[in-house]
Write a protein that holds these residues in place. Structure first.
Motif, short mmCIF file in Angstrom:
data_model
loop_
_atom_site.label_atom_id
_atom_site.label_comp_id
_atom_site.label_asym_id
_atom_site.label_seq_id
_atom_site.Cartn_x
_atom_site.Cartn_y
_atom_site.Cartn_z
N GLU A 68 29.02 38.45 37.57
CA GLU A 68 29.88 39.18 37.34
C GLU A 68 31.12 38.30 36.33
O GLU A 68 31.68 38.84 35.43
CB GLU A 68 30.39 39.96 38.26
CG GLU A 68 31.51 40.85 38.01
CD GLU A 68 31.98 41.55 39.57
OE1 GLU A 68 32.27 42.77 39.51
OE2 GLU A 68 31.55 40.94 40.51
N GLU A 89 16.73 47.00 43.93
CA GLU A 89 18.30 47.23 43.94
C GLU A 89 18.98 45.95 43.31
O GLU A 89 19.90 46.13 42.67
CB GLU A 89 18.69 47.44 45.30
CG GLU A 89 18.25 48.86 45.82
CD GLU A 89 16.72 48.90 46.00
OE1 GLU A 89 16.44 47.61 46.62
OE2 GLU A 89 16.31 49.94 46.35
N ILE A 92 18.44 45.59 39.50
CA ILE A 92 19.53 46.38 38.82
C ILE A 92 20.64 46.08 39.03
O ILE A 92 21.70 45.99 37.97
CB ILE A 92 19.32 47.96 39.46
CG1 ILE A 92 17.59 48.53 39.18
CG2 ILE A 92 20.12 49.00 38.89
CD1 ILE A 92 17.32 49.70 39.83
N GLU A 93 21.38 45.54 40.10
CA GLU A 93 22.78 45.10 40.24
C GLU A 93 22.95 44.04 39.37
O GLU A 93 23.90 44.03 38.62
CB GLU A 93 23.01 44.87 41.59
CG GLU A 93 24.35 44.39 41.92
CD GLU A 93 25.53 45.52 41.78
OE1 GLU A 93 26.53 45.10 41.76
OE2 GLU A 93 25.02 46.60 41.75
N THR A 95 21.67 43.05 36.34
CA THR A 95 21.67 43.39 35.16
C THR A 95 22.64 44.32 34.86
O THR A 95 23.45 44.23 33.76
CB THR A 95 20.21 44.33 34.62
OG1 THR A 95 19.97 45.27 35.47
CG2 THR A 95 18.99 43.31 34.69
N LYS A 96 22.98 45.07 35.87
CA LYS A 96 24.37 45.78 35.63
C LYS A 96 25.50 44.92 35.35
O LYS A 96 26.65 45.16 34.73
CB LYS A 96 24.63 46.86 36.64
CG LYS A 96 24.01 48.04 36.57
CD LYS A 96 24.42 49.08 37.89
CE LYS A 96 23.45 50.31 37.73
NZ LYS A 96 23.70 51.22 38.83
N LEU A 97 25.58 43.74 36.14
CA LEU A 97 26.75 42.95 36.03
C LEU A 97 26.47 41.89 34.96
O LEU A 97 27.41 41.27 34.63
CB LEU A 97 26.75 42.00 37.46
CG LEU A 97 27.11 42.82 38.66
CD1 LEU A 97 26.75 41.94 40.02
CD2 LEU A 97 28.37 43.39 38.59
#
Length: 128
Positions: A68, A89, A92-93, A95-97
Protein backbone atom coordinates in the motif's frame (compact mmCIF):
# COMPACT_ATOMS: atom_id res chain seq x y z
CA UNK A 1 25.55 -3.77 -22.57
CA UNK A 2 22.17 -3.33 -20.89
CA UNK A 3 22.12 -2.62 -17.15
CA UNK A 4 20.99 -5.45 -14.89
CA UNK A 5 17.38 -5.15 -13.78
CA UNK A 6 17.31 -4.35 -10.06
CA UNK A 7 15.22 -6.42 -7.69
CA UNK A 8 14.44 -5.55 -4.10
CA UNK A 9 13.84 -8.82 -2.24
CA UNK A 10 12.11 -8.48 1.13
CA UNK A 11 12.12 -11.82 2.94
CA UNK A 12 12.67 -12.51 6.65
CA UNK A 13 13.49 -16.23 6.29
CA UNK A 14 17.27 -16.33 5.71
CA UNK A 15 17.15 -19.68 3.87
CA UNK A 16 14.46 -18.56 1.44
CA UNK A 17 16.13 -15.18 0.95
CA UNK A 18 19.49 -16.84 0.16
CA UNK A 19 17.94 -19.33 -2.28
CA UNK A 20 15.95 -16.64 -4.12
CA UNK A 21 18.94 -14.30 -4.19
CA UNK A 22 21.11 -17.03 -5.71
CA UNK A 23 18.53 -17.92 -8.40
CA UNK A 24 17.81 -14.31 -9.31
CA UNK A 25 21.49 -13.41 -9.56
CA UNK A 26 22.08 -16.48 -11.74
CA UNK A 27 19.41 -15.09 -14.08
CA UNK A 28 21.29 -11.80 -14.34
CA UNK A 29 19.44 -9.64 -11.84
CA UNK A 30 21.05 -7.25 -9.37
CA UNK A 31 19.42 -8.16 -6.04
CA UNK A 32 19.20 -6.23 -2.78
CA UNK A 33 17.93 -8.30 0.16
CA UNK A 34 16.33 -6.87 3.29
CA UNK A 35 14.56 -8.78 6.07
CA UNK A 36 12.02 -6.22 7.34
CA UNK A 37 9.09 -4.51 5.66
CA UNK A 38 9.98 -1.06 7.01
CA UNK A 39 13.57 -1.46 5.76
CA UNK A 40 12.25 -2.49 2.36
CA UNK A 41 10.02 0.57 2.16
CA UNK A 42 12.91 2.87 3.13
CA UNK A 43 15.19 1.24 0.56
CA UNK A 44 12.60 1.48 -2.24
CA UNK A 45 12.02 5.15 -1.46
CA UNK A 46 15.74 5.96 -1.62
CA UNK A 47 16.94 3.69 -4.44
CA UNK A 48 15.71 2.78 -7.88
CA UNK A 49 14.54 -0.77 -8.41
CA UNK A 50 12.66 -2.45 -11.23
CA UNK A 51 10.71 -5.03 -9.21
CA UNK A 52 9.90 -5.62 -5.54
CA UNK A 53 9.55 -9.23 -4.44
CA UNK A 54 8.12 -9.35 -0.92
CA UNK A 55 6.84 -11.82 1.62
CA UNK A 56 3.40 -11.21 3.14
CA UNK A 57 4.33 -11.76 6.80
CA UNK A 58 7.26 -9.54 7.74
CA UNK A 59 8.54 -7.81 10.86
CA UNK A 60 8.30 -4.02 10.93
CA UNK A 61 5.64 -3.66 8.24
CA UNK A 62 3.52 -6.39 6.66
CA UNK A 63 3.68 -7.13 2.97
CA UNK A 64 0.20 -5.65 2.54
CA UNK A 65 1.16 -2.44 4.38
CA UNK A 66 4.37 -2.26 2.37
CA UNK A 67 2.47 -2.72 -0.90
CA UNK A 68 0.00 0.00 0.00
CA UNK A 69 2.75 2.48 0.97
CA UNK A 70 4.91 1.70 -2.07
CA UNK A 71 1.98 1.96 -4.45
CA UNK A 72 1.34 5.52 -3.20
CA UNK A 73 4.98 6.59 -3.59
CA UNK A 74 5.83 4.62 -6.76
CA UNK A 75 2.55 3.57 -8.41
CA UNK A 76 4.23 1.99 -11.46
CA UNK A 77 6.70 -0.14 -9.47
CA UNK A 78 5.76 -3.82 -9.90
CA UNK A 79 5.34 -5.63 -6.57
CA UNK A 80 5.21 -9.42 -6.41
CA UNK A 81 3.84 -10.82 -3.16
CA UNK A 82 4.84 -14.27 -1.84
CA UNK A 83 3.28 -16.12 1.07
CA UNK A 84 2.79 -19.53 2.59
CA UNK A 85 -0.33 -18.24 4.38
CA UNK A 86 -2.36 -17.08 1.42
CA UNK A 87 -6.08 -17.01 1.00
CA UNK A 88 -8.20 -15.80 -1.88
CA UNK A 89 -9.13 -12.77 0.22
CA UNK A 90 -5.48 -11.91 0.85
CA UNK A 91 -4.66 -12.22 -2.85
CA UNK A 92 -7.55 -9.91 -3.75
CA UNK A 93 -6.49 -7.42 -1.07
CA UNK A 94 -2.87 -7.47 -2.28
CA UNK A 95 -3.87 -6.72 -5.88
CA UNK A 96 -6.29 -3.99 -4.77
CA UNK A 97 -3.43 -2.37 -2.85
CA UNK A 98 -1.22 -2.43 -5.94
CA UNK A 99 0.52 -5.81 -6.09
CA UNK A 100 1.36 -6.90 -9.63
CA UNK A 101 0.92 -10.58 -8.79
CA UNK A 102 0.71 -13.03 -5.91
CA UNK A 103 2.54 -16.35 -5.41
CA UNK A 104 1.80 -19.10 -2.91
CA UNK A 105 4.81 -20.80 -1.30
CA UNK A 106 6.14 -23.23 -2.21
CA UNK A 107 6.12 -22.03 -5.79
CA UNK A 108 7.84 -23.17 -8.94
CA UNK A 109 11.06 -21.20 -9.47
CA UNK A 110 10.37 -21.03 -13.21
CA UNK A 111 7.00 -19.42 -12.53
CA UNK A 112 8.64 -16.85 -10.25
CA UNK A 113 11.34 -16.06 -12.81
CA UNK A 114 8.70 -15.64 -15.54
CA UNK A 115 6.74 -13.23 -13.34
CA UNK A 116 9.85 -11.26 -12.45
CA UNK A 117 10.90 -11.02 -16.10
CA UNK A 118 7.41 -9.98 -17.16
CA UNK A 119 7.01 -7.43 -14.39
CA UNK A 120 10.43 -5.84 -14.92
CA UNK A 121 8.87 -4.21 -17.98
CA UNK A 122 5.08 -4.61 -17.83
CA UNK A 123 3.58 -5.57 -21.13
CA UNK A 124 6.82 -7.02 -22.46
CA UNK A 125 8.96 -10.06 -21.79
CA UNK A 126 12.37 -8.97 -20.52
CA UNK A 127 15.29 -11.35 -20.72
CA UNK A 128 18.03 -10.14 -18.37
Amino acid sequence: MKPQPKILLIEDDPGIAAALNKELQAEGYAVTVVARGDEGLAHARQHDCDVVLTDLKLPGLSGLELTEELHIVKPKLPILMMTAFGTTETAIEATKLGAYDYLLKPFDMGELLDLVAGSAAPGTRVIP
